[in-house]
Motif scaffolding. Structure first.
Motif, PDB file in Angstrom:
ATOM      1  N   ASP A 217      32.340 -52.853 -91.475  1.00  0.00           N
ATOM      2  CA  ASP A 217      33.508 -53.722 -90.548  1.00  0.00           C
ATOM      3  C   ASP A 217      32.792 -54.882 -89.977  1.00  0.00           C
ATOM      4  OD1 ASP A 217      35.224 -50.867 -89.559  1.00  0.00           O
ATOM      5  OD2 ASP A 217      33.315 -50.670 -90.493  1.00  0.00           O
ATOM      6  N   CYS A 218      31.493 -55.047 -89.819  1.00  0.00           N
ATOM      7  CA  CYS A 218      31.003 -56.199 -89.199  1.00  0.00           C
ATOM      8  C   CYS A 218      31.099 -57.466 -90.147  1.00  0.00           C
ATOM      9  CB  CYS A 218      29.306 -55.977 -88.921  1.00  0.00           C
ATOM     10  SG  CYS A 218      28.749 -55.489 -90.450  1.00  0.00           S
ATOM     11  N   VAL A 219      31.169 -57.421 -91.281  1.00  0.00           N
ATOM     12  CA  VAL A 219      31.079 -58.530 -92.313  1.00  0.00           C
ATOM     13  C   VAL A 219      32.471 -59.320 -92.062  1.00  0.00           C
ATOM     14  CG1 VAL A 219      29.564 -57.506 -93.704  1.00  0.00           C
ATOM     15  CG2 VAL A 219      31.997 -57.608 -94.387  1.00  0.00           C
ATOM     16  N   ASP A 220      33.680 -58.443 -91.958  1.00  0.00           N
ATOM     17  CA  ASP A 220      34.958 -59.068 -91.827  1.00  0.00           C
ATOM     18  C   ASP A 220      34.913 -60.174 -90.846  1.00  0.00           C
ATOM     19  OD1 ASP A 220      36.041 -58.121 -94.392  1.00  0.00           O
ATOM     20  OD2 ASP A 220      36.713 -56.363 -92.916  1.00  0.00           O
TER      21      ASP A 220
ATOM     22  N   PRO B  95      20.773 -51.776-100.873  1.00  0.00           N
ATOM     23  CA  PRO B  95      21.341 -50.629-101.314  1.00  0.00           C
ATOM     24  C   PRO B  95      22.075 -49.534-100.379  1.00  0.00           C
ATOM     25  CG  PRO B  95      19.318 -51.033-102.419  1.00  0.00           C
ATOM     26  CD  PRO B  95      19.633 -52.068-101.382  1.00  0.00           C
ATOM     27  N   ASN B  96      21.537 -49.584 -99.266  1.00  0.00           N
ATOM     28  CA  ASN B  96      22.038 -48.695 -98.288  1.00  0.00           C
ATOM     29  C   ASN B  96      21.665 -49.178 -96.825  1.00  0.00           C
ATOM     30  OD1 ASN B  96      19.362 -47.936 -97.561  1.00  0.00           O
ATOM     31  ND2 ASN B  96      19.211 -46.025 -98.131  1.00  0.00           N
ATOM     32  N   THR B  97      21.915 -50.374 -96.569  1.00  0.00           N
ATOM     33  CA  THR B  97      22.110 -50.946 -95.093  1.00  0.00           C
ATOM     34  C   THR B  97      22.494 -52.362 -95.526  1.00  0.00           C
ATOM     35  OG1 THR B  97      20.999 -51.121 -93.029  1.00  0.00           O
ATOM     36  CG2 THR B  97      19.642 -51.884 -94.752  1.00  0.00           C
ATOM     37  N   LEU B  98      22.799 -53.203 -94.280  1.00  0.00           N
ATOM     38  CA  LEU B  98      23.184 -54.432 -94.208  1.00  0.00           C
ATOM     39  C   LEU B  98      22.048 -55.174 -93.262  1.00  0.00           C
ATOM     40  CD1 LEU B  98      26.736 -55.279 -93.631  1.00  0.00           C
ATOM     41  CD2 LEU B  98      25.690 -54.870 -95.650  1.00  0.00           C
ATOM     42  N   VAL B  99      21.968 -56.431 -93.555  1.00  0.00           N
ATOM     43  CA  VAL B  99      20.887 -57.371 -92.735  1.00  0.00           C
ATOM     44  C   VAL B  99      21.551 -58.556 -92.387  1.00  0.00           C
ATOM     45  CG1 VAL B  99      18.707 -56.190 -93.466  1.00  0.00           C
ATOM     46  CG2 VAL B  99      19.498 -58.044 -94.779  1.00  0.00           C
ATOM     47  N   ILE B 100      21.157 -59.121 -91.413  1.00  0.00           N
ATOM     48  CA  ILE B 100      21.551 -60.474 -90.857  1.00  0.00           C
ATOM     49  C   ILE B 100      20.515 -61.647 -90.880  1.00  0.00           C
ATOM     50  CG2 ILE B 100      22.039 -62.070 -88.836  1.00  0.00           C
ATOM     51  CD1 ILE B 100      23.516 -59.337 -87.639  1.00  0.00           C
TER      52      ILE B 100
ATOM     53  N   VAL C 200      29.078 -57.278 -83.071  1.00  0.00           N
ATOM     54  CA  VAL C 200      28.602 -56.170 -82.319  1.00  0.00           C
ATOM     55  C   VAL C 200      29.539 -55.014 -82.053  1.00  0.00           C
ATOM     56  CG1 VAL C 200      27.591 -55.536 -80.112  1.00  0.00           C
ATOM     57  CG2 VAL C 200      26.903 -57.635 -81.191  1.00  0.00           C
ATOM     58  N   PRO C 201      30.829 -55.416 -81.492  1.00  0.00           N
ATOM     59  CA  PRO C 201      31.666 -54.036 -81.363  1.00  0.00           C
ATOM     60  C   PRO C 201      32.412 -53.749 -82.428  1.00  0.00           C
ATOM     61  CG  PRO C 201      32.635 -56.294 -80.333  1.00  0.00           C
ATOM     62  CD  PRO C 201      31.273 -56.610 -80.761  1.00  0.00           C
ATOM     63  N   GLU C 202      32.303 -54.221 -83.464  1.00  0.00           N
ATOM     64  CA  GLU C 202      32.860 -53.834 -84.719  1.00  0.00           C
ATOM     65  C   GLU C 202      32.328 -52.718 -85.430  1.00  0.00           C
ATOM     66  OE1 GLU C 202      35.826 -55.147 -85.814  1.00  0.00           O
ATOM     67  OE2 GLU C 202      35.915 -56.230 -84.206  1.00  0.00           O
ATOM     68  N   CYS C 203      31.223 -52.545 -85.188  1.00  0.00           N
ATOM     69  CA  CYS C 203      30.001 -51.556 -85.681  1.00  0.00           C
ATOM     70  C   CYS C 203      30.172 -50.179 -85.342  1.00  0.00           C
ATOM     71  CB  CYS C 203      28.678 -51.747 -85.765  1.00  0.00           C
ATOM     72  SG  CYS C 203      27.748 -50.376 -86.719  1.00  0.00           S
ATOM     73  N   PRO C 204      30.934 -49.283 -86.151  1.00  0.00           N
ATOM     74  CA  PRO C 204      31.064 -47.686 -85.489  1.00  0.00           C
ATOM     75  C   PRO C 204      29.784 -47.079 -85.110  1.00  0.00           C
ATOM     76  CG  PRO C 204      32.167 -48.190 -88.002  1.00  0.00           C
ATOM     77  CD  PRO C 204      31.248 -49.444 -87.536  1.00  0.00           C
ATOM     78  N   THR C 205      28.478 -47.585 -85.773  1.00  0.00           N
ATOM     79  CA  THR C 205      27.412 -46.921 -85.293  1.00  0.00           C
ATOM     80  C   THR C 205      26.554 -47.701 -84.270  1.00  0.00           C
ATOM     81  OG1 THR C 205      25.865 -48.094 -86.982  1.00  0.00           O
ATOM     82  CG2 THR C 205      27.063 -46.143 -87.744  1.00  0.00           C
ATOM     83  N   GLU C 206      27.273 -48.821 -84.122  1.00  0.00           N
ATOM     84  CA  GLU C 206      26.387 -49.590 -82.794  1.00  0.00           C
ATOM     85  C   GLU C 206      25.047 -49.895 -83.047  1.00  0.00           C
ATOM     86  OE1 GLU C 206      26.995 -47.605 -78.858  1.00  0.00           O
ATOM     87  OE2 GLU C 206      28.926 -47.363 -78.986  1.00  0.00           O
ATOM     88  N   ALA C 207      24.960 -50.449 -84.328  1.00  0.00           N
ATOM     89  CA  ALA C 207      23.909 -50.685 -85.248  1.00  0.00           C
ATOM     90  C   ALA C 207      23.320 -52.247 -84.923  1.00  0.00           C
ATOM     91  CB  ALA C 207      23.913 -50.783 -86.552  1.00  0.00           C
TER      92      ALA C 207
ATOM     93  N   SER D  57      34.583 -56.411 -96.213  1.00  0.00           N
ATOM     94  CA  SER D  57      34.424 -54.975 -95.906  1.00  0.00           C
ATOM     95  C   SER D  57      34.651 -54.257 -97.308  1.00  0.00           C
ATOM     96  CB  SER D  57      35.064 -54.655 -94.606  1.00  0.00           C
ATOM     97  OG  SER D  57      36.550 -54.675 -94.904  1.00  0.00           O
ATOM     98  N   ARG D  58      33.783 -53.434 -97.490  1.00  0.00           N
ATOM     99  CA  ARG D  58      34.248 -52.273 -98.654  1.00  0.00           C
ATOM    100  C   ARG D  58      33.929 -50.939 -98.136  1.00  0.00           C
ATOM    101  NH1 ARG D  58      29.442 -53.714-102.757  1.00  0.00           N
ATOM    102  NH2 ARG D  58      30.434 -55.913-102.370  1.00  0.00           N
ATOM    103  N   ASP D  59      34.154 -49.784 -98.736  1.00  0.00           N
ATOM    104  CA  ASP D  59      34.239 -48.491 -98.298  1.00  0.00           C
ATOM    105  C   ASP D  59      32.614 -48.263 -97.947  1.00  0.00           C
ATOM    106  OD1 ASP D  59      36.613 -47.941 -99.064  1.00  0.00           O
ATOM    107  OD2 ASP D  59      36.422 -46.990-100.909  1.00  0.00           O
ATOM    108  N   PRO D  60      32.635 -47.535 -96.955  1.00  0.00           N
ATOM    109  CA  PRO D  60      31.127 -46.912 -96.290  1.00  0.00           C
ATOM    110  C   PRO D  60      30.496 -46.283 -97.494  1.00  0.00           C
ATOM    111  CG  PRO D  60      32.874 -46.176 -94.903  1.00  0.00           C
ATOM    112  CD  PRO D  60      33.572 -46.907 -95.939  1.00  0.00           C
ATOM    113  N   LEU D  61      29.262 -45.957 -97.232  1.00  0.00           N
ATOM    114  CA  LEU D  61      28.466 -45.029 -98.459  1.00  0.00           C
ATOM    115  C   LEU D  61      29.257 -43.725 -98.190  1.00  0.00           C
ATOM    116  CD1 LEU D  61      24.810 -46.487 -97.602  1.00  0.00           C
ATOM    117  CD2 LEU D  61      26.325 -46.744 -99.739  1.00  0.00           C
ATOM    118  N   PRO D  62      29.039 -42.873 -99.243  1.00  0.00           N
ATOM    119  CA  PRO D  62      29.717 -41.496 -99.315  1.00  0.00           C
ATOM    120  C   PRO D  62      29.359 -40.571 -98.042  1.00  0.00           C
ATOM    121  CG  PRO D  62      28.968 -42.154-101.382  1.00  0.00           C
ATOM    122  CD  PRO D  62      28.379 -43.211-100.488  1.00  0.00           C
TER     123      PRO D  62
END
Ligand code: F3S
Length: 106
Positions: free
Chosen positions: A15-18, A29-34, A46-53, A84-89
């Motif tokens: 969600d954050c990338v949009d 492969p299984n995370t994003l970085v800035i 910050v508030p876009e991330c569902p996991t508050e990462a 944005s794309r689909d989350p990991l399964p």
């Protein structure tokens, strides 16, 4: 800069990338970085991330400090992600699990 931390690993909701005005997210492969050289500290992600990462660098929790260097290093070689794309399964399953760094695929 802002930093993507442990909560993103194995989730990658994206969600954050949009909302990033400077496209500073990079995808592994299984995370994003800035990329700290691109982030303008606007904090809109910050508030876009569902996991508050995502944290401002100065607010990264003590037990997650290694993500500061990981974001700097991995953003140099992972491709940019701007939509944005689909989350990991199994994202919903991993969402609240702690200490996922052992699963981080570089
Ligand atoms: Fe990761 Fe959260 Fe973005 S899970 S991909 S930092 S929306």
């Amino acid at each position: 800069t802002h930093v993507v931390t442990d909560a993103c690993v194995l989730c990658k909701y994206t969600d954050c990338v949009d909302v990033c005005p400077v496209d500073c997210f990079h995808e592994g492969p299984n995370t994003l970085v800035i990329n700290p050289n691109e982030c303008i500290d606007c904090a809109v992600c910050v508030p876009e991330c569902p996991t508050e990462a995502i944290f401002a660098e100065e607010d990264v929790p003590a037990d997650q400090q290694e993500y500061i260097v990981l974001n700097a290093e991995l953003s140099q070689r992972w491709p940019t992600i701007t939509r944005s794309r689909d989350p990991l399964p199994d994202a919903d399953k991993w969402k609240d699990v702690k200490n996922k760094i052992i699963h981080l695929i570089k």
